[in-house]
Design an enzyme around this catalytic site. Structure first.
Site, PDB file in Angstrom:
ATOM      1  N   HIS A 128       0.823  -1.201   0.000  1.00  0.00           N
ATOM      2  CA  HIS A 128       0.000   0.000   0.000  1.00  0.00           C
ATOM      3  C   HIS A 128       0.859   1.254   0.000  1.00  0.00           C
ATOM      4  O   HIS A 128       0.542   2.245  -0.635  1.00  0.00           O
ATOM      5  CB  HIS A 128      -0.921   0.010   1.221  1.00  0.00           C
ATOM      6  CG  HIS A 128      -2.150  -0.832   1.022  1.00  0.00           C
ATOM      7  ND1 HIS A 128      -2.911  -1.303   2.049  1.00  0.00           N
ATOM      8  CD2 HIS A 128      -2.740  -1.280  -0.106  1.00  0.00           C
ATOM      9  CE1 HIS A 128      -3.930  -2.004   1.560  1.00  0.00           C
ATOM     10  NE2 HIS A 128      -3.832  -2.011   0.252  1.00  0.00           N
ATOM     11  N   LYS A 190     -13.129   2.978   5.183  1.00  0.00           N
ATOM     12  CA  LYS A 190     -13.243   1.702   5.925  1.00  0.00           C
ATOM     13  C   LYS A 190     -12.316   1.740   7.133  1.00  0.00           C
ATOM     14  O   LYS A 190     -11.198   2.232   7.041  1.00  0.00           O
ATOM     15  CB  LYS A 190     -12.833   0.557   4.992  1.00  0.00           C
ATOM     16  CG  LYS A 190     -12.822  -0.828   5.637  1.00  0.00           C
ATOM     17  CD  LYS A 190     -12.470  -1.913   4.617  1.00  0.00           C
ATOM     18  CE  LYS A 190     -10.988  -2.239   4.628  1.00  0.00           C
ATOM     19  NZ  LYS A 190     -10.629  -3.337   3.709  1.00  0.00           N
TER      20      LYS A 190
HETATM   21  C1  R5P Z   1      -7.106  -4.081   2.562  1.00  0.00           C
HETATM   22  O1  R5P Z   1      -6.512  -3.091   2.847  1.00  0.00           O
HETATM   23  C2  R5P Z   1      -7.116  -4.659   1.204  1.00  0.00           C
HETATM   24  O2  R5P Z   1      -6.952  -3.667   0.236  1.00  0.00           O
HETATM   25  C3  R5P Z   1      -8.388  -5.430   0.931  1.00  0.00           C
HETATM   26  O3  R5P Z   1      -9.480  -4.555   0.900  1.00  0.00           O
HETATM   27  C4  R5P Z   1      -8.604  -6.461   1.985  1.00  0.00           C
HETATM   28  O4  R5P Z   1      -7.446  -7.223   2.161  1.00  0.00           O
HETATM   29  C5  R5P Z   1      -9.746  -7.365   1.631  1.00  0.00           C
HETATM   30  O5  R5P Z   1      -9.906  -8.304   2.662  1.00  0.00           O
HETATM   31  P1  R5P Z   1     -11.277  -9.064   2.854  1.00  0.00           P
HETATM   32  O6  R5P Z   1     -11.621  -9.670   1.539  1.00  0.00           O
HETATM   33  O7  R5P Z   1     -10.976 -10.089   3.901  1.00  0.00           O
HETATM   34  O8  R5P Z   1     -12.267  -8.063   3.315  1.00  0.00           O
END
Ligand code: R5P
Length: 296
Positions: A128, A190
């Site tokens: 990231h 989020k």
């Molecule tokens: C998080 O920062 C990633 O960008 C994804 O959004 C995350 O890893 C998705 O995880 P999950 O499918 O378990 O919600």
């Protein structure tokens, strides 16, 4: 120059070798009954630049360990320079010590790669923060497969679709994808509880009524993030909702949850081979390898 297609990315590695018109080294591998990995490289690599293609999606630890074995062995066999192509770089999410006492996992993986003889690392949408790779003890570069995913939808006639980033980390992906699809985009806020892993979203309104919408993210793991966004877009009147991701880890019943939540389809890349890996990153990787070899 040679390519070693690792067991976790055999097809991708072989395609990359074909695109570059270079030899692909055969890799014999097995697991001993107690779970330990065995690797044997069949070929002469003395004095050659070698690219090992090995993703590190689940089972992460086995895939990583196979990579360490391949890199160290290639070095022992006389390879001049070793470039590890790790489309999905496991442990990237733990890119700092969020809570005191936590392992700084990606830093440890980077040290192990270097100690196994890896000179250079190439990955795809795995980190990231660009600072993560800049701090690595070896040369590291990140590629983006987002334009390939967006082109996939554009070629299928999704010009003008609404693009959603399901969290702030995916905002740049949405900007790039919306530019290719000539549509509007938005992103959600989020939050993840660092102790329980639970996620929560701020409620927002998007102008999606009667439109097709595509969610772009780097990883789908449990599917929780995507499902939340699919449901929200549907409840706001989106005609059809699609999910695009670079790394379809799709843990457990993630795929079913997303489709049951109202998504038409999930489109992933072969950074992590899966049932939904419909977009190949082979041309992206071949191009990057070519330029890295030409620079050397
Ligand atoms: C998080 O920062 C990633 O960008 C994804 O959004 C995350 O890893 C998705 O995880 P999950 O499918 O378990 O919600």
């Amino acid at each position: 120059m040679l390519v070693i297609p690792g067991p976790a990315s055999r097809e991708l590695g072989e395609t990359v070798a074909r695109l570059l018109n270079v030899q692909a080294i055969d890799v014999l591998f097995k697991s001993f009954p107690d779970g330990e990995s065995y690797i044997r490289l069949e070929g002469d690599m003395k004095g050659q630049d070698v690219a090992i293609v090995q993703t590190t999606g689940p089972p992460q630890d086995t895939n990583l360990f196979q990579l360490f074995l391949m890199a160290d062995t290639a070095r022992d066999l006389g390879a001049k320079k070793i470039l590890a192509v790790i489309p999905y770089l496991a442990y990237s999410r733990q890119d700092k010590r969020f809570l005191s006492g936590e392992a700084f996992s990606i830093k440890i993986v980077a040290k192990l790669l270097k100690n196994s003889g890896v000179d250079q690392l190439l990955t795809v949408n795995s980190v990231h923060d660009p600072k993560t790779l800049a701090d690595f003890p070896l040369q590291a570069r990140s590629l983006s497969a987002i334009p390939f995913l967006a082109e996939h939808f554009k070629n299928r006639g999704f010009d003008g679709a609404f693009v959603l980033a399901p969290d702030e980390g995916a905002k740049d992906y949405a900007t790039v994808a919306a530019g290719i699809l000539n549509g509007d985009y938005g992103w959600r806020y989020k939050e993840r509880n660092r102790y329980t892993g639970a996620i929560s979203f701020r409620q927002e309104e998007f102008d999606v009524k009667g439109k097709d919408a595509i969610i772009f993210d780097d990883i789908i793991s449990t599917g929780g993030t995507t499902v939340e966004s699919v449901k929200m877009l549907k409840s706001q009147g989106a005609k059809r909702v699609f999910s695009a991701c670079v790394h379809p880890l799709l843990v457990g019943d993630a795929e079913k949850k997303i489709i049951d939540g109202g998504a038409e389809e999930i489109v992933g890349t072969n950074c992590v081979p899966s049932r939904v890996s419909k977009v190949s990153v082979a041309p992206l990787i071949a191009k990057a390898l070519l330029s890295s070899w030409q620079e050397a």
